[in-house]
Write a protein that holds these residues in place. Structure first.
Motif, mmCIF file in Angstrom:
data_model
loop_
_atom_site.group_PDB
_atom_site.id
_atom_site.type_symbol
_atom_site.label_atom_id
_atom_site.label_comp_id
_atom_site.label_asym_id
_atom_site.label_seq_id
_atom_site.Cartn_x
_atom_site.Cartn_y
_atom_site.Cartn_z
ATOM 1 N N LYS A 137 23.015 50.763 32.702
ATOM 2 C CA LYS A 137 23.449 50.211 33.995
ATOM 3 C C LYS A 137 24.281 48.969 33.735
ATOM 4 O O LYS A 137 23.960 48.169 32.843
ATOM 5 N N SER A 138 25.354 48.805 34.558
ATOM 6 C CA SER A 138 26.219 47.642 34.347
ATOM 7 C C SER A 138 26.782 47.152 35.671
ATOM 8 O O SER A 138 26.958 47.914 36.621
ATOM 9 N N VAL A 139 27.046 45.854 35.665
ATOM 10 C CA VAL A 139 27.725 45.197 36.787
ATOM 11 C C VAL A 139 28.851 44.371 36.194
ATOM 12 O O VAL A 139 28.616 43.557 35.281
ATOM 13 N N GLY A 140 30.077 44.576 36.700
ATOM 14 C CA GLY A 140 31.207 43.861 36.127
ATOM 15 C C GLY A 140 32.217 43.418 37.174
ATOM 16 O O GLY A 140 32.194 43.858 38.324
ATOM 17 N N VAL A 141 33.104 42.529 36.759
ATOM 18 C CA VAL A 141 34.169 41.997 37.617
ATOM 19 C C VAL A 141 35.490 42.130 36.872
ATOM 20 O O VAL A 141 35.590 41.796 35.684
ATOM 21 N N ASP A 142 36.513 42.619 37.573
ATOM 22 C CA ASP A 142 37.859 42.723 37.013
ATOM 23 C C ASP A 142 38.828 41.907 37.878
ATOM 24 O O ASP A 142 38.724 41.914 39.116
ATOM 25 N N TRP A 143 39.768 41.245 37.261
ATOM 26 C CA TRP A 143 40.742 40.419 37.980
ATOM 27 C C TRP A 143 42.105 40.571 37.335
ATOM 28 O O TRP A 143 42.233 40.561 36.106
ATOM 29 N N THR A 144 43.138 40.723 38.163
ATOM 30 C CA THR A 144 44.499 40.920 37.665
ATOM 31 C C THR A 144 45.237 39.589 37.595
ATOM 32 O O THR A 144 45.317 38.862 38.598
ATOM 33 N N TRP A 145 45.767 39.311 36.462
ATOM 34 C CA TRP A 145 46.564 38.098 36.259
ATOM 35 C C TRP A 145 48.046 38.470 36.450
ATOM 36 O O TRP A 145 48.625 39.191 35.655
ATOM 37 N N GLU A 146 48.613 37.943 37.552
ATOM 38 C CA GLU A 146 50.020 38.227 37.833
ATOM 39 C C GLU A 146 50.899 37.312 36.969
ATOM 40 O O GLU A 146 50.817 36.087 37.062
ATOM 41 N N ARG A 147 51.764 37.927 36.196
ATOM 42 C CA ARG A 147 52.675 37.173 35.351
ATOM 43 C C ARG A 147 54.086 37.179 35.968
ATOM 44 O O ARG A 147 54.391 37.974 36.855
ATOM 45 N N GLY A 148 54.915 36.275 35.504
ATOM 46 C CA GLY A 148 56.289 36.222 35.997
ATOM 47 C C GLY A 148 56.453 35.483 37.306
ATOM 48 O O GLY A 148 57.449 35.669 38.005
ATOM 49 N N ASN A 149 55.463 34.672 37.698
ATOM 50 C CA ASN A 149 55.564 33.870 38.933
ATOM 51 C C ASN A 149 55.727 34.747 40.174
ATOM 52 O O ASN A 149 56.413 34.383 41.130
ATOM 53 N N LYS A 150 55.080 35.901 40.151
ATOM 54 C CA LYS A 150 55.270 36.863 41.247
ATOM 55 C C LYS A 150 54.757 36.335 42.583
ATOM 56 O O LYS A 150 55.379 36.537 43.631
ATOM 57 N N ARG A 151 53.633 35.655 42.582
ATOM 58 C CA ARG A 151 53.077 35.164 43.847
ATOM 59 C C ARG A 151 54.018 34.157 44.511
ATOM 60 O O ARG A 151 54.278 34.244 45.717
ATOM 61 N N GLU A 152 54.530 33.214 43.734
ATOM 62 C CA GLU A 152 55.430 32.215 44.317
ATOM 63 C C GLU A 152 56.696 32.857 44.858
ATOM 64 O O GLU A 152 57.165 32.514 45.949
ATOM 65 N N LEU A 153 57.256 33.813 44.120
ATOM 66 C CA LEU A 153 58.473 34.481 44.576
ATOM 67 C C LEU A 153 58.204 35.325 45.815
ATOM 68 O O LEU A 153 59.016 35.356 46.750
ATOM 69 N N ARG A 154 57.069 36.009 45.827
ATOM 70 C CA ARG A 154 56.706 36.820 46.985
ATOM 71 C C ARG A 154 56.526 35.943 48.218
ATOM 72 O O ARG A 154 56.985 36.279 49.325
ATOM 73 N N THR A 155 55.873 34.805 48.038
ATOM 74 C CA THR A 155 55.657 33.880 49.157
ATOM 75 C C THR A 155 56.967 33.267 49.635
ATOM 76 O O THR A 155 57.198 33.109 50.835
ATOM 77 N N ARG A 156 57.848 32.931 48.686
ATOM 78 C CA ARG A 156 59.134 32.347 49.065
ATOM 79 C C ARG A 156 59.949 33.327 49.910
ATOM 80 O O ARG A 156 60.571 32.938 50.903
ATOM 81 N N ALA A 157 59.946 34.591 49.514
ATOM 82 C CA ALA A 157 60.669 35.595 50.299
ATOM 83 C C ALA A 157 60.101 35.706 51.707
ATOM 84 O O ALA A 157 60.849 35.794 52.695
ATOM 85 N N ALA A 158 58.778 35.684 51.833
ATOM 86 C CA ALA A 158 58.159 35.762 53.158
ATOM 87 C C ALA A 158 58.468 34.523 53.989
ATOM 88 O O ALA A 158 58.710 34.610 55.204
ATOM 89 N N GLU A 159 58.464 33.350 53.361
ATOM 90 C CA GLU A 159 58.765 32.115 54.096
ATOM 91 C C GLU A 159 60.197 32.108 54.602
ATOM 92 O O GLU A 159 60.465 31.702 55.743
#
Length: 431
Positions: free
Chosen positions: A109-131
């Motif tokens: 039996k196992s319990v785990g957590v996975d998380w994606t590390w966005e590279r290339g400043n994608k979040r900032e660029l995505r937010t800038r486009a939306a703004e």
């Protein structure tokens, strides 16, 4: 020039004292139509412009702004962690043993957590486009507001002109009816022929038909304005015509117009989206760990994970489609910006020419045509009352009178619309 030619050339608007001779009186202030026993509301220009700030088209644009701002919140966050639980190594042949399922049975039996590390400043660029898209939507709202106020101002002056047209045509109709009633008695006295009497009756009926047309035009103008401001039922407007001036206050820089600003923000949003498409080539990494429990082997097992796509490796797909689509969108936004600038320049020139031309025409009527017309028209009425002018010439003069009066109203309405459009473009109100 003979007296008869002088009268025919300038018979326009008689003074009030000539009413007794069948002349058209000076126009009274335009009044709004009212239902029997109910006073119809009379709206001012400032009132209808204020209502235009909240009409249905502006409301739709505000909803678009709210949606664009919500997109900013949706873009400005990292990928959420993913919780994973699993049960594995279940021995179906030999069984899993007895005891408690969690503590004793031989199940991994196992319990785990996975998380994606966005590279290339994608979040900032995505937010800038939306703004930038949200800022473009706000500029669109400002542009819709200006356009709606210009449309409402135009409809307002259309109704004001239609109201005054009814007043003028009603005065002409009354004078024609009075003249026809007086002429109907004169053949018996031998003053005029039966043919002339019938001619005055025809003109009176024609004036009545013109009055009905003017009243219908007023109703149509009222409905058009009512649709823009959400006003139902009978209402009128104050027809205080603006003073004619040839001065043109300067318009703000083209780059400050709401429609140009919206196009500029869309270029910036497209640039951010293009940069984000390029950033797709920097593959994201998914990190994870799990805590395992396997009775009979160990109760504390740790698993570490790292995964990433192999896009672009060994000649595989490297997001060429996404990058090409984003590049095309950026170039399209740049072309749209240039088109918007050209349209803004053309509209500025057109508004200026409309205002200058309408000001000159309205000034001609106000300063030259109408004053002289009043003076010479009184001579025509006096001449007819003394028997120095035949009836046919008087009728022709009254037809000219009607045409000139309506042209005067049209000239003032054209100037009022042009002035309103120029002023609203000069200082657009923010919602």
């Amino acid at each position: 020039m003979t007296f008869r030619k002088l009268v025919l050339a300038a018979c326009l608007l008689p003074p009030a004292w000539a009413c007794a001779q069948g002349a058209v009186p000076a126009p009274a202030p335009a009044a709004a139509p009212a239902a029997p026993g109910v006073a119809a509301p009379v709206l001012t220009l400032s009132q209808v412009l204020q209502v235009a700030r909240d009409n249905i088209d502006v409301s739709i644009a505000r909803r678009a702004v709210a949606g664009a701002r919500a997109d900013v919140a949706a873009a400005d966050h990292s990928p959420a962690p993913v919780l994973t639980t699993k049960a594995s190594s279940i021995d179906l042949q030999n069984g899993v043993g007895g005891g408690n399922v969690v503590r004793d049975k031989r199940i991994d039996k196992s319990v785990g957590v996975d998380w994606t590390w966005e590279r290339g400043n994608k979040r900032e660029l995505r937010t800038r486009a939306a703004e930038r898209t949200a800022e473009a939507a706000q500029a669109d709202l400002n542009e819709v507001l200006v356009q709606q106020q210009i449309a409402v101002a135009g409809a307002y002056w259309d109704l004001a002109a239609a109201q005054e047209k009814v007043v003028q045509v009603a005065a002409i109709e009354k004078s024609a009816s009075d003249l026809a009633a007086a002429s109907a008695r004169r053949p018996r006295a031998g003053d005029i022929s039966q043919q002339e009497s019938l001619r005055t009756e025809i003109e009176a009926r024609r004036a009545t038909a013109d009055l009905r047309v003017a009243q219908a035009d007023r109703q149509r103008a009222m409905l058009a304005l009512g649709q823009l401001i959400g006003q139902r039922g009978e209402f009128g407007v104050e027809a205080g015509w603006p003073a004619v001036t040839a001065d043109l206050p300067p318009l703000p820089d083209i780059e400050q117009r709401a429609d140009v600003r919206a196009a500029q923000q869309r270029v910036q949003a497209a640039q951010a989206s293009f940069d984000n498409a390029l950033a797709l080539r920097r593959n994201d990494v998914t990190l994870g760990s799990s805590f395992d429990h396997f009775p009979g082997t160990s109760r504390r097992l740790l698993e570490l994970r790292l995964s990433m796509p192999l896009a672009g490796v060994l000649g595989s797909y490297n997001y060429e489609g996404e990058i090409g689509r984003a590049r095309a969108a950026l170039e399209q936004a740049q072309d749209q910006l240039e088109k918007t600038r050209r349209a803004a320049l053309a509209e500025t020139g057109r508004l200026g020419e409309d205002l200058r031309a309408s000001a000159a025409r309205a000034a001609d009527f106000e300063q030259a045509i109408v004053p002289r017309a009043r003076q010479v028209a009184s001579m025509a009425e006096l001449a007819y009352s003394k028997g120095a002018l035949p009836l046919v010439d008087l009728i022709d003069a009254r037809r000219t009178l009607r045409s000139v009066l309506l042209d005067d109203i049209a000239a003032r309405a054209d100037y009022a619309r042009a002035q309103a459009a120029w002023q609203l473009r000069q200082a657009p109100a923010a919602p």
